[in-house]
Design a protein around this motif. Structure first.
Motif, short mmCIF file in Angstrom:
data_model
loop_
_atom_site.label_atom_id
_atom_site.label_comp_id
_atom_site.label_asym_id
_atom_site.label_seq_id
_atom_site.Cartn_x
_atom_site.Cartn_y
_atom_site.Cartn_z
N PHE A 117 0.82 -1.22 0.00
CA PHE A 117 0.00 0.00 0.00
C PHE A 117 0.86 1.27 0.00
O PHE A 117 1.86 1.34 0.73
CB PHE A 117 -0.89 0.05 1.25
CG PHE A 117 -2.00 -0.97 1.23
CD1 PHE A 117 -3.10 -0.80 0.41
CD2 PHE A 117 -1.93 -2.10 2.03
CE1 PHE A 117 -4.12 -1.74 0.37
CE2 PHE A 117 -2.95 -3.04 2.02
CZ PHE A 117 -4.05 -2.87 1.19
N SER A 118 0.46 2.25 -0.80
CA SER A 118 1.04 3.60 -0.74
C SER A 118 -0.14 4.55 -0.68
O SER A 118 -0.81 4.80 -1.68
CB SER A 118 1.86 3.89 -2.00
OG SER A 118 2.98 3.05 -2.04
N MET A 119 -0.41 5.09 0.52
CA MET A 119 -1.62 5.89 0.72
C MET A 119 -1.28 7.26 1.29
O MET A 119 -0.39 7.39 2.14
CB MET A 119 -2.55 5.18 1.69
CG MET A 119 -3.10 3.90 1.14
SD MET A 119 -4.18 3.11 2.36
CE MET A 119 -5.21 2.15 1.30
N GLY A 120 -2.04 8.26 0.88
CA GLY A 120 -1.92 9.60 1.47
C GLY A 120 -0.50 10.12 1.47
O GLY A 120 0.10 10.35 0.41
N LEU A 121 0.05 10.25 2.67
CA LEU A 121 1.41 10.79 2.82
C LEU A 121 2.44 10.01 1.98
O LEU A 121 3.46 10.57 1.57
CB LEU A 121 1.79 10.78 4.30
CG LEU A 121 3.14 11.39 4.67
CD1 LEU A 121 3.21 12.87 4.30
CD2 LEU A 121 3.42 11.21 6.16
N ALA A 122 2.16 8.74 1.71
CA ALA A 122 3.07 7.94 0.88
C ALA A 122 3.24 8.58 -0.49
O ALA A 122 4.34 8.57 -1.07
CB ALA A 122 2.52 6.52 0.72
N ILE A 123 2.15 9.13 -1.02
CA ILE A 123 2.21 9.74 -2.36
C ILE A 123 2.97 11.07 -2.27
O ILE A 123 3.74 11.41 -3.16
CB ILE A 123 0.79 9.94 -2.96
CG1 ILE A 123 -0.05 8.66 -2.84
CG2 ILE A 123 0.88 10.42 -4.40
CD1 ILE A 123 0.37 7.50 -3.71
N ASP A 124 2.74 11.82 -1.17
CA ASP A 124 3.53 13.06 -0.96
C ASP A 124 5.02 12.73 -0.98
O ASP A 124 5.82 13.43 -1.59
CB ASP A 124 3.21 13.69 0.41
CG ASP A 124 1.78 14.17 0.54
OD1 ASP A 124 1.37 15.03 -0.25
OD2 ASP A 124 1.07 13.69 1.44
N ALA A 126 6.57 10.00 -2.18
CA ALA A 126 7.04 9.50 -3.49
C ALA A 126 7.21 10.64 -4.49
O ALA A 126 8.16 10.64 -5.29
CB ALA A 126 6.05 8.46 -4.02
N CYS A 127 6.29 11.61 -4.45
CA CYS A 127 6.36 12.74 -5.39
C CYS A 127 7.63 13.58 -5.17
O CYS A 127 8.08 14.26 -6.08
CB CYS A 127 5.15 13.66 -5.25
SG CYS A 127 3.64 13.00 -5.97
N ALA A 128 8.16 13.55 -3.95
CA ALA A 128 9.35 14.35 -3.63
C ALA A 128 10.64 13.56 -3.86
O ALA A 128 11.71 13.97 -3.41
CB ALA A 128 9.27 14.87 -2.21
N THR A 129 10.53 12.40 -4.53
CA THR A 129 11.74 11.66 -4.90
C THR A 129 11.96 11.83 -6.41
O THR A 129 11.13 12.44 -7.10
CB THR A 129 11.63 10.17 -4.53
OG1 THR A 129 10.55 9.57 -5.28
CG2 THR A 129 11.38 9.98 -3.04
N ASP A 152 -2.06 19.29 2.34
CA ASP A 152 -1.17 18.74 1.35
C ASP A 152 0.28 18.94 1.71
O ASP A 152 0.72 20.02 2.04
CB ASP A 152 -1.44 19.37 -0.01
CG ASP A 152 -0.66 18.63 -1.07
OD1 ASP A 152 -0.86 17.41 -1.20
OD2 ASP A 152 0.17 19.26 -1.72
N ILE A 153 1.00 17.85 1.63
CA ILE A 153 2.43 17.87 1.95
C ILE A 153 3.22 17.71 0.64
O ILE A 153 4.38 17.38 0.65
CB ILE A 153 2.73 16.78 3.01
CG1 ILE A 153 1.84 16.96 4.25
CG2 ILE A 153 4.18 16.76 3.47
CD1 ILE A 153 2.03 18.28 5.00
N GLY A 154 2.57 17.94 -0.46
CA GLY A 154 3.31 17.96 -1.73
C GLY A 154 2.57 17.37 -2.93
O GLY A 154 2.80 17.79 -4.05
N THR A 155 1.68 16.40 -2.70
CA THR A 155 1.05 15.72 -3.83
C THR A 155 0.33 16.69 -4.78
O THR A 155 0.50 16.61 -6.00
CB THR A 155 0.04 14.67 -3.32
OG1 THR A 155 0.76 13.68 -2.58
CG2 THR A 155 -0.70 14.00 -4.46
N LEU A 156 -0.47 17.59 -4.22
CA LEU A 156 -1.29 18.45 -5.09
C LEU A 156 -0.42 19.41 -5.90
O LEU A 156 -0.84 19.87 -6.96
CB LEU A 156 -2.33 19.22 -4.27
CG LEU A 156 -3.32 18.37 -3.47
CD1 LEU A 156 -4.35 19.24 -2.75
CD2 LEU A 156 -4.02 17.33 -4.33
#
Ligand SMILES: CC/C=C\C=C\CC(=O)SCCNC(=O)CCNC(=O)[C@H](O)C(C)(C)COP(=O)(O)OP(=O)(O)OC[C@H]1O[C@@H](n2cnc3c(N)ncnc32)[C@H](O)[C@@H]1OP(=O)(O)O
Length: 272
Positions: A117-124, A126-129, A152-156
Motif C-alpha cells: 500500500f502507498s496511501m496519502g502521505l506515501a504519495i507526498d 514518493a512525489c518528492a523523490t 497537502d504535503i506535496g502531492t497536489l
C-alpha cells in the motif's frame, strides 16, 4: 553510514549507495511527527555525505507506507484565539512540508520503491523523490479526502507536474480511489513495474549503481538543474544551466569520463 535511527534502517548495500528503509512494519510504516523529523535528518545528512552518490527509499515489510498515522496524529492545535491557532497550524504544516521535501532538496538522486500500500502521505513522499519504481502488487491512493483533508504535503503541487494530466490528477485526488501499479505506470507516475518487492529493490539497486558510477558533479548538477527548471520557463532554465555549467564544466570529471569512454575502461571520480 552506521548511524542508528528509531524508525529507519540506513544501510549501504554497495559503494556510494545508501538504502533508507522505513522501519515500522507492525503499523504498515504509518508516519507520525518524530518520523518525519527523523526522515528529514536522514536526507539532510545523506545530501552532504561524500560517500553517497545515490539513495534508495523503501519500506520494511510488505507495505511502503499507509501514510499518516491516524491514531497518533492530533489535529488539535494550541492557541488562545483563532489567529494564534491558525499561526501555529501554518508553522507546523511548514515544518512538515519541509521535512518531506528533504528528499527533493537532497543533492543526491533518490529512487523510491513503492510496494504494497502507498496511501496519502506515501504519495507526498514518493512525489518528492526523483525516480519511482513499483512492484506489480502495489496499490496507490491519494487518500486525504477520505479523512476530510485537502491538507497537502506535496502531492497536489507535484503530482500534476509529474504526470502532466490534470484530469487524471483530479480523478485520483478527488475520489481517493485505489489505483494499480499498471495505471501508475501508464500515466507516468512510476517509471517501471517489477514482479514483486524484491525485484523492484533489485531494479532500484541496478539503477543506483548506474548513477553512482557516473561523475557526481554531472549527476548532482543534473538533478539540481531539472528541479530548478521544472517551475520556470525554458529561457530561464537555459540561463540557469549555463551559469551552473560555467562552474561545473571546469571539473576534471569531464576529462576522466571522456578518457574512460575512449579507453573502454571504468571511470573513477573523486568524492564530492
Ligand atoms: C496534517 C495532514 C498531513 C498529511 C496528511 C496525510 C494524510 C494521509 O496519509 S491519508 C492516509 C491515511 N491512511 C489510511 O487511511 C490507511 C488506513 N489503513 C487501512 O485502511 C488498512 O490498514 C489497510 C491499508 C487497507 C490494510 O489493511 P490490513 O492489511 O487489514 O491491515 P490492518 O490490520 O488494518 O493494519 C495493520 C496494522 O497497521 C495499523 N495501521 C494501518 N494503517 C494505519 C494508519 N494510517 N495509521 C496508524 N496505524 C495504521 C493498524 O491499526 C494495525 O495495527 P494493529 O496494532 O494491529 O491494530
Amino acid at each position: 553510514m552506521s548511524q542508528t535511527y528509531n524508525h529507519f534502517n540506513v544501510t549501504s548495500p554497495a559503494p556510494y549507495i545508501a538504502h533508507v528503509e522505513i522501519n515500522r512494519p507492525e503499523k504498515l510504516n504509518a508516519f507520525y511527527q518524530d518520523m518525519w523529523m527523523e526522515y528529514a535528518q536522514i536526507f539532510n545528512t545523506l545530501s552532504h555525505s561524500p560517500d553517497v552518490r545515490s539513495i534508495i527509499l523503501s519500506g520494511a515489510g510488505p507495505t511502503f507506507t499507509v501514510g499518516l498515522d491516524i491514531h497518533k496524529t492530533s489535529l488539535a492545535f494550541p492557541g488562545s484565539d483563532s489567529a494564534r491557532k491558525a499561526w501555529e497550524i501554518r508553522r507546523r504544516m511548514a515544518e512538515f512540508q519541509e521535512c518531506i521535501s528533504a528528499s527533493e532538496k537532497c543533492e543526491k538522486p533518490v529512487i523510491c520503491v513503492l510496494h504494497g500500500f502507498s496511501m496519502g502521505l506515501a504519495i507526498d513522499i514518493a512525489c518528492a523523490t526523483d525516480i519511482r519504481i513499483s512492484s506489480a502488487d502495489a496499490k496507490f491512493a491519494v487518500k486525504e479526502v477520505d479523512i476530510g483533508l485537502a491538507a497537502d504535503i506535496g502531492t497536489l503541487s507535484r503530482l500534476p507536474k509529474i504526470v502532466g494530466s490534470l484530469s487524471w490528477v483530479k480523478d485520483v485526488t478527488l475520489s481517493a480511489r485505489i489505483f494499480s501499479a499498471e495505471e501508475a505506470h501508464r500515466v507516468g507516475f512510476v517509471s517501471a513495474v517489477e514482479r514483486d518487492k524484491d525485484a523492484a529493490v533489485k531494479k532500484a539497486l541496478e539503477m543506483a549503481s548506474l548513477i553512482s558510477a557516473k561523475s557526481p558533479v554531472a549527476v548532482q548538477g543534473t538533478k539540481a538543474i531539472v528541479n530548478w527548471s521544472v517551475d520556470r520557463t525554458v529561457a530561464d532554465g537555459l540561463a540557469y544551466t549555463r551559469v551552473w555549467n560555467a562552474a561545473a564544466l571546469q571539473t576534471g570529471d569531464v576529462g576522466e569520463a571522456v578518457g574512460a569512454t575512449l579507453g573502454k575502461r571504468e571511470a573513477r571520480f573523486e568524492k564530492l
